[in-house]
Motif scaffolding. Structure first.
Motif, PDB file in Angstrom:
ATOM      1  N   ASN A 147       0.867  -1.178   0.000  1.00  0.00           N
ATOM      2  CA  ASN A 147       0.000   0.000   0.000  1.00  0.00           C
ATOM      3  C   ASN A 147       0.899   1.223   0.000  1.00  0.00           C
ATOM      4  O   ASN A 147       1.506   1.550   1.002  1.00  0.00           O
ATOM      5  CB  ASN A 147      -0.893  -0.035   1.248  1.00  0.00           C
ATOM      6  CG  ASN A 147      -1.978   1.022   1.195  1.00  0.00           C
ATOM      7  OD1 ASN A 147      -1.864   1.990   0.448  1.00  0.00           O
ATOM      8  ND2 ASN A 147      -3.012   0.853   1.986  1.00  0.00           N
ATOM      9  N   ILE A 164      -1.235   8.529   2.437  1.00  0.00           N
ATOM     10  CA  ILE A 164      -1.549   8.613   3.879  1.00  0.00           C
ATOM     11  C   ILE A 164      -0.610   7.680   4.648  1.00  0.00           C
ATOM     12  O   ILE A 164      -0.286   7.927   5.800  1.00  0.00           O
ATOM     13  CB  ILE A 164      -3.001   8.157   4.167  1.00  0.00           C
ATOM     14  CG1 ILE A 164      -3.907   8.522   3.001  1.00  0.00           C
ATOM     15  CG2 ILE A 164      -3.495   8.696   5.482  1.00  0.00           C
ATOM     16  CD1 ILE A 164      -5.182   7.696   2.955  1.00  0.00           C
ATOM     17  N   ASN A 165      -0.204   6.599   3.994  1.00  0.00           N
ATOM     18  CA  ASN A 165       0.619   5.615   4.687  1.00  0.00           C
ATOM     19  C   ASN A 165       2.085   6.007   4.758  1.00  0.00           C
ATOM     20  O   ASN A 165       2.858   5.365   5.447  1.00  0.00           O
ATOM     21  CB  ASN A 165       0.505   4.263   3.978  1.00  0.00           C
ATOM     22  CG  ASN A 165      -0.798   3.590   4.299  1.00  0.00           C
ATOM     23  OD1 ASN A 165      -1.710   4.233   4.805  1.00  0.00           O
ATOM     24  ND2 ASN A 165      -0.904   2.315   4.021  1.00  0.00           N
ATOM     25  N   SER A 188      -0.175   4.278  -0.676  1.00  0.00           N
ATOM     26  CA  SER A 188      -0.991   5.497  -0.665  1.00  0.00           C
ATOM     27  C   SER A 188      -0.317   6.541   0.216  1.00  0.00           C
ATOM     28  O   SER A 188       0.356   6.206   1.182  1.00  0.00           O
ATOM     29  CB  SER A 188      -2.386   5.196  -0.133  1.00  0.00           C
ATOM     30  OG  SER A 188      -2.350   5.006   1.254  1.00  0.00           O
TER      31      SER A 188
HETATM   32  C1  LIG Z   1      -4.094   1.906   1.960  1.00  0.00           C
HETATM   33  O1  LIG Z   1      -4.125   2.458   3.267  1.00  0.00           O
HETATM   34  C2  LIG Z   1      -5.091   3.484   3.432  1.00  0.00           C
HETATM   35  C3  LIG Z   1      -4.956   4.060   4.829  1.00  0.00           C
HETATM   36  O2  LIG Z   1      -4.563   3.118   5.761  1.00  0.00           O
HETATM   37  C4  LIG Z   1      -6.493   2.905   3.185  1.00  0.00           C
HETATM   38  O3  LIG Z   1      -7.451   3.942   3.302  1.00  0.00           O
HETATM   39  C5  LIG Z   1      -6.530   2.319   1.778  1.00  0.00           C
HETATM   40  O4  LIG Z   1      -7.775   1.695   1.560  1.00  0.00           O
HETATM   41  C6  LIG Z   1      -5.418   1.301   1.592  1.00  0.00           C
HETATM   42  N1  LIG Z   1      -5.397   0.862   0.199  1.00  0.00           N
HETATM   43  C7  LIG Z   1      -5.321  -0.419  -0.149  1.00  0.00           C
HETATM   44  C8  LIG Z   1      -5.297  -0.706  -1.611  1.00  0.00           C
HETATM   45  O5  LIG Z   1      -5.281  -1.304   0.693  1.00  0.00           O
END
Ligand SMILES: *[C@@H]1O[C@H](CO)[C@@H](O)[C@H](O)[C@H]1NC(C)=O
Ligand SMILES: *[C@@H]1O[C@H](CO)[C@@H](O)[C@H](O)[C@H]1NC(C)=O
Ligand SMILES: *[C@@H]1O[C@H](CO)[C@@H](O)[C@H](O)[C@H]1NC(C)=O
Ligand SMILES: *[C@@H]1O[C@H](CO)[C@@H](O)[C@H](O)[C@H]1NC(C)=O
Ligand SMILES: *[C@@H]1O[C@H](CO)[C@@H](O)[C@H](O)[C@H]1NC(C)=O
Ligand SMILES: *[C@@H]1O[C@H](CO)[C@@H](O)[C@H](O)[C@H]1NC(C)=O
Length: 642
Positions: free
Chosen positions: A436, A440-441, A438
């Motif tokens: 992940n 935010i992470n 993203s």
């Molecule tokens: C990645 O992490 C974010 C925040 O923790 C979450 O909102 C998102 O759904 C995640 N994306 C995936 C593809 O798991």
């Protein structure tokens, strides 16, 4: 039933016995492997001890090579340069099955050509130059992380703090140059760039370093990536500290040379530690395995017999240790496949007559290709975690620790992994989750920057190369309230100037500027020309009541408008005769006639419908006529009032 079992067991034993016999007979008592290191270097010193320790551990483990002993021959290649290359070449004359090393990328570039010819696999635990992975060097096996990943980590750091331009200071050899080229690629993926590449010669002296740093100090960017080796890197940091370039506002990102130095030699002198407060460094991430802990606890025992210099294990030492185990596991599989350690003379080298280079002594490893394949497919649990090469020849799970140098050591502010980017969780935890990346992470703990501040540096300043900003100002003749030149002096005044100075005072840093009047003071200047002068770099900026239009926005950037003019339509003013009957003008005569006729028509219709049932519409014809007119008139008025 028992008989069947007995027969079955007997057959099994037979097969087992044959297997043991076979492998026994083809396994030699000893296998020679080589190691090419720079003994007198931070990495080499640690790796030397780690390799000896690994060979000891392999030989005392009966399950790895099953009776065959590894014998390691270590060769000092010094750090770089000609002598190192020649020494390494001479070393290739001994019949060895595999080489741990070379340590330096420069030597590796030369030796890999020889290794390709002699079919001797090289397992380098410290040559991080990304171009060594190229198809040109099939016998080069990198048992550490490629700098391509380290540079990806640096680029993500730069992106994380939202910096756009960095300056790189590097040693101009294969290691430095190719590392920087890789950084340039990775930054481009993040829409950032290297604004200046400061190259240093391989063994820089004080004046090389100070000349370069003075040039860097005058530049706009304050983000400096230092990709060097421990010796020269420390020299650069010392000089930067001396020149006042480790104060608030500067950011120094040191690649893993600094962490390996600190891991091996900390605590360093407090004088040296002072020069690197707030620096960010990277370190190859190795998992916290049981084997690593036991190696660390044994470490002090190994090095007592060495010289007096106190040094500890660093990540390169761990990779060197695992490289030996990789060779051991691969040799085991090699012997299982019936491989034999045999060398033959290369006829092409024999024919080189008359030379005194003694090339005929180089011999080719007959089954080198088989051993290479075994190495590439070896999988085992090393001290650094699962040890395995992927199809591109990179170690699996590239990851880095991100360190912040504070006080007498360093603190970890997070991790970077190719799997999930920046995080405060260890990569081992992340590998259990789906990847992940993203935004935010992407997190790190707070950094203590140079100057003991925790506010993230902006990363740039106005280039302080003795030049002030040239601000073009229209020298207006009409409407001098907006902007004009003070009579008899060179200062400018007006509303626009007031807005500009108020905005400049809000900036958190000082800027030096000078107003330059534009125009002869007799007529209003041409504003398009003024804007063009900004775009052609005659002025750095312009201040004034300059209208924002499409053509101008194509060549310069405007601020937000601070005087709103809005959309207006201008027309010429016409004189009109007006009379008391002007209200009749909107309608034509025909219109009035039609309106009158409808008046009568509606009245007639209402009279026809109403007079039989409605008392109001009865009586003498005169009264009826008045009622009709009155009714229609009131309807009309009340409708038009709605
Ligand atoms: C990645 O992490 C974010 C925040 O923790 C979450 O909102 C998102 O759904 C995640 N994306 C995936 C593809 O798991
Ligand atoms: C075969 O190997 C075993 C140990 O694995 C050893 O004890 C034995 O002597 C070897 N036999 C021969 C014939 O080398
Ligand atoms: C090792 O390097 C140091 C400097 O890094 C130098 O002073 C010393 O003489 C070197 N030792 C040898 C044996 O080359
Ligand atoms: C290879 O050549 C060297 C030097 O000419 C010689 O000493 C050696 O015996 C040769 N080895 C083989 C396997 O022919
Ligand atoms: C690194 O990540 C990229 C994309 O996320 C992937 O294609 C590549 O295989 C990864 N490399 C390794 C060695 O894990
Ligand atoms: C102002 O300058 C521009 C470009 O230099 C020119 O095209 C334009 O005609 C000028 N306008 C006037 C009013 O002189």
């Amino acid at each position: 039933m028992k008989l069947v079992l007995l027969v079955f067991l007997f057959i099994c034993f037979d097969i087992l016995a044959i297997g043991v016999c076979k492998s026994n007979s083809s396994r030699p008592d000893t296998v020679n492997i080589g190691a090419i290191l720079a003994f007198n270097s931070t990495i080499g010193r640690v790796a030397r001890v780690a390799i000896d320790a690994a060979v000891n551990d392999v030989n005392s483990d009966p399950n790895v090579l099953r009776g065959t002993k590894l014998v390691v021959h270590q060769q000092d290649s010094y750090c770089n340069g000609f002598i190192g290359i020649v020494e390494a070449l001479q070393f290739m004359e001994t019949d060895i099955a595999a080489i741990i090393g070379p340590q330096s990328s420069v030597v590796a570039h030369v030796i890999t050509h020889v290794a390709n010819e002699l079919k001797v696999p090289l397992l380098s635990f410290a040559a991080t130059d990304p171009t060594l992975s190229s198809l040109e060097y099939p016998f080069f096996v990198r048992t550490t992380q490629s700098d391509a990943f380290q540079m990806a980590a640096v680029a993500e750091l730069v992106d994380y703090f939202q910096w756009r331009q960095v300056i790189v200071i590097f040693i101009d050899d294969d290691y430095g140059r190719n590392g920087v080229a890789s950084l340039s690629d990775k930054l481009a993926e993040k829409r950032s760039k290297i604004s200046y590449k400061g190259a240093l010669p391989p063994e820089p002296d004080r004046s090389d370093i100070s000349d370069l740093l003075v040039r860097v100090a005058l530049m706009e960017s304050r983000i400096i990536v230092l990709h060097a080796n421990p010796d020269s890197g420390i020299k650069v940091l010392k000089m930067a500290h001396y020149l006042g370039m480790t104060i608030t506002g500067y950011v120094w990102i040191a690649t893993d040379w600094l962490s390996s130095l600190l891991d091996s030699h900390s605590p360093l002198d407090s004088e040296i530690m002072d020069t690197m407060q707030g620096v960010i460094s990277l370190r190859q991430h190795t998992a916290d395995t049981k084997r690593k802990k036991s190696l660390l606890s044994k470490w002090s025992k190994f090095k007592t017999d060495d010289n007096a210099i106190n040094f500890r294990l660093n990540s390169y030492g761990l990779y060197a240790y695992d490289s030996v185990w990789m060779v051991a596991h691969a040799l085991d599989a090699f012997f299982d496949d019936g491989g034999a350690i045999e060398f033959y003379n290369d006829s092409r080298l024999q024919d080189a007559d008359g030379g005194t280079l003694n090339l005929e002594a180089l011999s080719v490893f007959g089954k080198g290709n088989l051993l290479l394949r075994k190495i590439q497919s070896t999988v085992f649990d090393g001290v650094t975690g699962p040890f395995e090469l992927d199809s591109d020849g990179n170690l699996i799970h590239p990851a880095y620790d991100i360190l912040n140098i504070v006080g007498t050591g360093s603190r970890s502010i997070g991790y970077w992994s190719n799997y999930s980017g920046l995080s405060t969780e260890t990569p081992e935890i992340l590998y259990l989750k789906p990847p992940n990346r993203s935004s935010i992470n992407q997190k790190l703990y707070d950094v203590i920057w140079p100057g003991q501040t925790t506010t993230n540096p902006r990363g740039w300043v106005f280039p302080n190369n003795g030049q002030e900003l040239r601000i073009g100002v229209p020298n207006r003749v009409s409407y001098p309230e907006f902007v004009s030149k003070e009579k008899g002096s060179d200062t400018m005044k007006g509303y626009c100037i007031d807005v500009f100075t108020a905005a400049v005072n809000l900036l958190p840093y000082p800027i030096v500027y000078r107003f330059i009047p534009f125009g002869n003071g007799l007529v209003n200047p041409n504003f398009t020309e003024l804007v063009e002068k900004v775009s052609s770099n005659e002025f750095d900026a312009a201040v004034g009541d300059i209208a924002i239009n499409t053509d101008r926005t194509r060549i310069v950037d405007f601020t937000q408008p601070f005087i709103e003019s809005g959309l207006v339509i201008l027309t010429t003013v016409k004189e009109h005769d007006s009379s008391a009957w002007a209200f009749l003008q909107p309608f034509t005569l025909e219109m009035w006639c039609v309106t009158g006729l409808f008046f009568l028509f509606v009245g007639a219709v209402i009279w026809i419908l109403e007079h039989r049932i409605n008392d109001e519409f009865r009586g003498p014809p005169r009264k009826q006529l008045v009622t009709i007119f009155w009714y229609v008139w009131t309807r009309k008025i009340s409708f038009s009032l709605r």
